[in-house]
Motif scaffolding. Structure first.
Motif, PDB file in Angstrom:
ATOM      1  N   VAL A 132       0.836  -1.201   0.000  1.00 33.37           N
ATOM      2  CA  VAL A 132       0.000   0.000   0.000  1.00 33.37           C
ATOM      3  C   VAL A 132       0.871   1.252   0.000  1.00 33.37           C
ATOM      4  O   VAL A 132       1.874   1.327   0.716  1.00 33.37           O
ATOM      5  CB  VAL A 132      -0.928  -0.007   1.234  1.00 33.37           C
ATOM      6  CG1 VAL A 132      -1.730   1.290   1.317  1.00 33.37           C
ATOM      7  CG2 VAL A 132      -1.860  -1.212   1.180  1.00 33.37           C
ATOM      8  N   SER A 133       0.459   2.245  -0.803  1.00 35.45           N
ATOM      9  CA  SER A 133       1.196   3.508  -0.861  1.00 35.45           C
ATOM     10  C   SER A 133       0.537   4.615  -0.049  1.00 35.45           C
ATOM     11  O   SER A 133       1.225   5.503   0.458  1.00 35.45           O
ATOM     12  CB  SER A 133       1.356   3.967  -2.307  1.00 35.45           C
ATOM     13  OG  SER A 133       0.084   4.150  -2.922  1.00 35.45           O
ATOM     14  N   SER A 134      -0.805   4.590   0.078  1.00 34.37           N
ATOM     15  CA  SER A 134      -1.516   5.644   0.801  1.00 34.37           C
ATOM     16  C   SER A 134      -2.801   5.098   1.408  1.00 34.37           C
ATOM     17  O   SER A 134      -3.361   4.116   0.901  1.00 34.37           O
ATOM     18  CB  SER A 134      -1.863   6.818  -0.127  1.00 34.37           C
ATOM     19  OG  SER A 134      -0.710   7.372  -0.715  1.00 34.37           O
ATOM     20  N   VAL A 135      -3.268   5.777   2.473  1.00 30.89           N
ATOM     21  CA  VAL A 135      -4.497   5.403   3.164  1.00 30.89           C
ATOM     22  C   VAL A 135      -5.417   6.620   3.209  1.00 30.89           C
ATOM     23  O   VAL A 135      -4.987   7.714   3.589  1.00 30.89           O
ATOM     24  CB  VAL A 135      -4.218   4.910   4.596  1.00 30.89           C
ATOM     25  CG1 VAL A 135      -5.515   4.534   5.302  1.00 30.89           C
ATOM     26  CG2 VAL A 135      -3.252   3.725   4.582  1.00 30.89           C
ATOM     27  N   TYR A 136      -6.697   6.429   2.846  1.00 34.41           N
ATOM     28  CA  TYR A 136      -7.677   7.518   2.868  1.00 34.41           C
ATOM     29  C   TYR A 136      -8.908   7.077   3.649  1.00 34.41           C
ATOM     30  O   TYR A 136      -9.455   5.999   3.398  1.00 34.41           O
ATOM     31  CB  TYR A 136      -8.101   7.906   1.448  1.00 34.41           C
ATOM     32  CG  TYR A 136      -7.016   8.570   0.636  1.00 34.41           C
ATOM     33  CD1 TYR A 136      -6.879   9.953   0.625  1.00 34.41           C
ATOM     34  CD2 TYR A 136      -6.126   7.810  -0.117  1.00 34.41           C
ATOM     35  CE1 TYR A 136      -5.888  10.573  -0.125  1.00 34.41           C
ATOM     36  CE2 TYR A 136      -5.132   8.415  -0.867  1.00 34.41           C
ATOM     37  CZ  TYR A 136      -5.024   9.795  -0.867  1.00 34.41           C
ATOM     38  OH  TYR A 136      -4.028  10.403  -1.604  1.00 34.41           O
ATOM     39  N   ALA A 137      -9.347   7.926   4.588  1.00 35.16           N
ATOM     40  CA  ALA A 137     -10.564   7.664   5.348  1.00 35.16           C
ATOM     41  C   ALA A 137     -11.707   8.497   4.780  1.00 35.16           C
ATOM     42  O   ALA A 137     -11.569   9.703   4.581  1.00 35.16           O
ATOM     43  CB  ALA A 137     -10.358   8.005   6.821  1.00 35.16           C
ATOM     44  N   MET A 138     -12.842   7.865   4.502  1.00 31.37           N
ATOM     45  CA  MET A 138     -13.997   8.544   3.934  1.00 31.37           C
ATOM     46  C   MET A 138     -15.012   8.879   5.033  1.00 31.37           C
ATOM     47  O   MET A 138     -15.058   8.237   6.084  1.00 31.37           O
ATOM     48  CB  MET A 138     -14.659   7.659   2.879  1.00 31.37           C
ATOM     49  CG  MET A 138     -13.751   7.266   1.742  1.00 31.37           C
ATOM     50  SD  MET A 138     -13.299   8.677   0.701  1.00 31.37           S
ATOM     51  CE  MET A 138     -11.549   8.412   0.489  1.00 31.37           C
ATOM     52  N   SER A 139     -15.855   9.865   4.757  1.00 29.60           N
ATOM     53  CA  SER A 139     -16.869  10.275   5.724  1.00 29.60           C
ATOM     54  C   SER A 139     -17.893   9.175   5.967  1.00 29.60           C
ATOM     55  O   SER A 139     -18.529   9.127   7.022  1.00 29.60           O
ATOM     56  CB  SER A 139     -17.574  11.552   5.244  1.00 29.60           C
ATOM     57  OG  SER A 139     -18.158  11.350   3.964  1.00 29.60           O
ATOM     58  N   SER A 140     -18.066   8.267   5.016  1.00 33.65           N
ATOM     59  CA  SER A 140     -19.006   7.157   5.161  1.00 33.65           C
ATOM     60  C   SER A 140     -18.507   6.106   6.147  1.00 33.65           C
ATOM     61  O   SER A 140     -19.273   5.262   6.611  1.00 33.65           O
ATOM     62  CB  SER A 140     -19.239   6.492   3.803  1.00 33.65           C
ATOM     63  OG  SER A 140     -18.035   5.916   3.318  1.00 33.65           O
ATOM     64  N   GLY A 141     -17.216   6.132   6.450  1.00 38.41           N
ATOM     65  CA  GLY A 141     -16.608   5.126   7.305  1.00 38.41           C
ATOM     66  C   GLY A 141     -15.705   4.176   6.549  1.00 38.41           C
ATOM     67  O   GLY A 141     -14.907   3.449   7.149  1.00 38.41           O
ATOM     68  N   ASP A 142     -15.817   4.160   5.203  1.00 42.24           N
ATOM     69  CA  ASP A 142     -14.955   3.297   4.397  1.00 42.24           C
ATOM     70  C   ASP A 142     -13.510   3.791   4.444  1.00 42.24           C
ATOM     71  O   ASP A 142     -13.241   4.989   4.586  1.00 42.24           O
ATOM     72  CB  ASP A 142     -15.414   3.259   2.946  1.00 42.24           C
ATOM     73  CG  ASP A 142     -16.652   2.404   2.741  1.00 42.24           C
ATOM     74  OD1 ASP A 142     -17.069   1.724   3.692  1.00 42.24           O
ATOM     75  OD2 ASP A 142     -17.211   2.431   1.626  1.00 42.24           O
ATOM     76  N   ILE A 143     -12.591   2.840   4.300  1.00 43.08           N
ATOM     77  CA  ILE A 143     -11.169   3.129   4.165  1.00 43.08           C
ATOM     78  C   ILE A 143     -10.733   2.685   2.773  1.00 43.08           C
ATOM     79  O   ILE A 143     -11.089   1.601   2.307  1.00 43.08           O
ATOM     80  CB  ILE A 143     -10.348   2.396   5.235  1.00 43.08           C
ATOM     81  CG1 ILE A 143     -10.553   3.036   6.601  1.00 43.08           C
ATOM     82  CG2 ILE A 143      -8.860   2.381   4.887  1.00 43.08           C
ATOM     83  CD1 ILE A 143      -9.870   4.383   6.801  1.00 43.08           C
ATOM     84  N   TRP A 144      -9.967   3.549   2.112  1.00 38.34           N
ATOM     85  CA  TRP A 144      -9.416   3.206   0.802  1.00 38.34           C
ATOM     86  C   TRP A 144      -7.903   3.100   0.916  1.00 38.34           C
ATOM     87  O   TRP A 144      -7.236   4.013   1.416  1.00 38.34           O
ATOM     88  CB  TRP A 144      -9.795   4.253  -0.239  1.00 38.34           C
ATOM     89  CG  TRP A 144     -11.202   4.083  -0.726  1.00 38.34           C
ATOM     90  CD1 TRP A 144     -12.335   4.580  -0.148  1.00 38.34           C
ATOM     91  CD2 TRP A 144     -11.632   3.337  -1.872  1.00 38.34           C
ATOM     92  NE1 TRP A 144     -13.439   4.199  -0.863  1.00 38.34           N
ATOM     93  CE2 TRP A 144     -13.044   3.434  -1.928  1.00 38.34           C
ATOM     94  CE3 TRP A 144     -10.965   2.606  -2.852  1.00 38.34           C
ATOM     95  CZ2 TRP A 144     -13.788   2.821  -2.936  1.00 38.34           C
ATOM     96  CZ3 TRP A 144     -11.700   1.999  -3.856  1.00 38.34           C
ATOM     97  CH2 TRP A 144     -13.101   2.114  -3.890  1.00 38.34           C
TER      98      TRP A 144
END
Length: 277
Positions: A54-66
């Motif tokens: 993995v190169s980057s982690v993003y947290a979404m307002s919905s609760g999902d993680i990308w």
């Protein structure tokens, strides 16, 4: 490191999701989820029980993680808020979910729609549908050539999407239409930042940055030729400060600050006691 559950003590980033779980990206490009209630680490593994790279982690307002997976699209992690269980879904060229090898940026807009900006097109999933559509992919009906998307800026009425060759695509929320804004550069648009009333700072990959006024269409160009203090034309990222300033990460030592009121650019370089960089 076996005691903590992490593969290494060198940490790249720490992100908290909507449910309070902590996502830790380590130097070896692996990700673990830390449960603060149980004080346990859980690695994110693929179907072969191997950690995703993995190169980057993003947290979404919905609760999902990308999780942006190196060379293999992106991984969407959905957490059950009641049980803490995770469901993983890979979006990649390998499983035909995308026509792209790389996801540059995932984003959830104010309406809850999902956007994936990739090295071959733009994808959107309308909230609640579970169906992702390619809006600009090389094998789609709209285009026959590969087009990359890098970053976006959301306003009340539209979403501005930075692409290659000086293109900014404007998604009009009311109608769902796309309109093209062509700025005066052949460089890729790496980020778009708000300056003030209908004015944006547009960072490029090899041509410095532009100040664009959407009301008048005026474009002012700042590169190493026109701005003496700019140490590189390669713009990486930008950050809007609270005190009328935009900080720029460029491909050079130090950082730059652009004063949005005076339009003065200052280059800051930190040296140690020996006057070394």
């Amino acid at each position: 490191m076996k005691k903590s559950g992490l593969s290494t003590i060198r940490i790249v980033s720490i992100t908290e999701d909507k449910w309070g779980y902590i996502w830790i990206l380590t130097y070896d490009n692996t990700v673990c989820r830390f449960d603060p209630r149980k004080e346990t680490f859980e690695p994110i593994l693929d179907e072969n029980a191997t950690p995703y790279q993995v190169s980057s982690v993003y947290a979404m307002s919905s609760g999902d993680i990308w999780l942006l997976v190196s060379g293999d699209g992106a991984l969407r992690v959905t957490t059950n808020p009641d049980t803490g269980g995770m469901s993983l879904r890979l979006y990649s060229k390998r499983n035909h979910a995308l026509s792209a090898d790389k996801v540059n940026y995932p984003y959830e807009d104010k309406a809850g729609n999902l956007w994936l900006l990739t090295d071959n097109g733009l994808y959107m999933e309308e909230k609640g549908t579970g169906v992702i559509s390619d809006l600009f992919a090389g094998n789609s009906r709209e285009l026959t050539f590969k087009q990359s998307f890098y970053d976006l800026l959301e306003t009340d009425t539209e979403i501005l999407l930075g692409s290659n060759r000086g293109r900014i695509w404007r998604y009009l929320k009311k109608t769902g239409q796309m309109k093209l804004l062509q700025i005066k550069t052949d460089s890729s648009v790496k980020f778009i930042l708000p300056v003030k009333d209908a004015t944006w700072l547009i960072g490029t990959s090899h041509d410095g940055f532009l100040i664009y006024n959407d009301k008048t269409g005026e474009q002012r160009h700042c590169n190493m030729t026109t701005c003496a203090n700019l140490p590189s034309n390669d713009m990486k990222r930008g950050f809007v400060g609270r005190q009328q300033g935009i900080w720029l990460h460029v491909n050079a030592l130090g950082a730059c600050r652009f004063d949005t009121q005076t339009e003065k650019l200052t280059h800051f370089v930190v040296r140690d006691e020996k006057e070394e960089y």
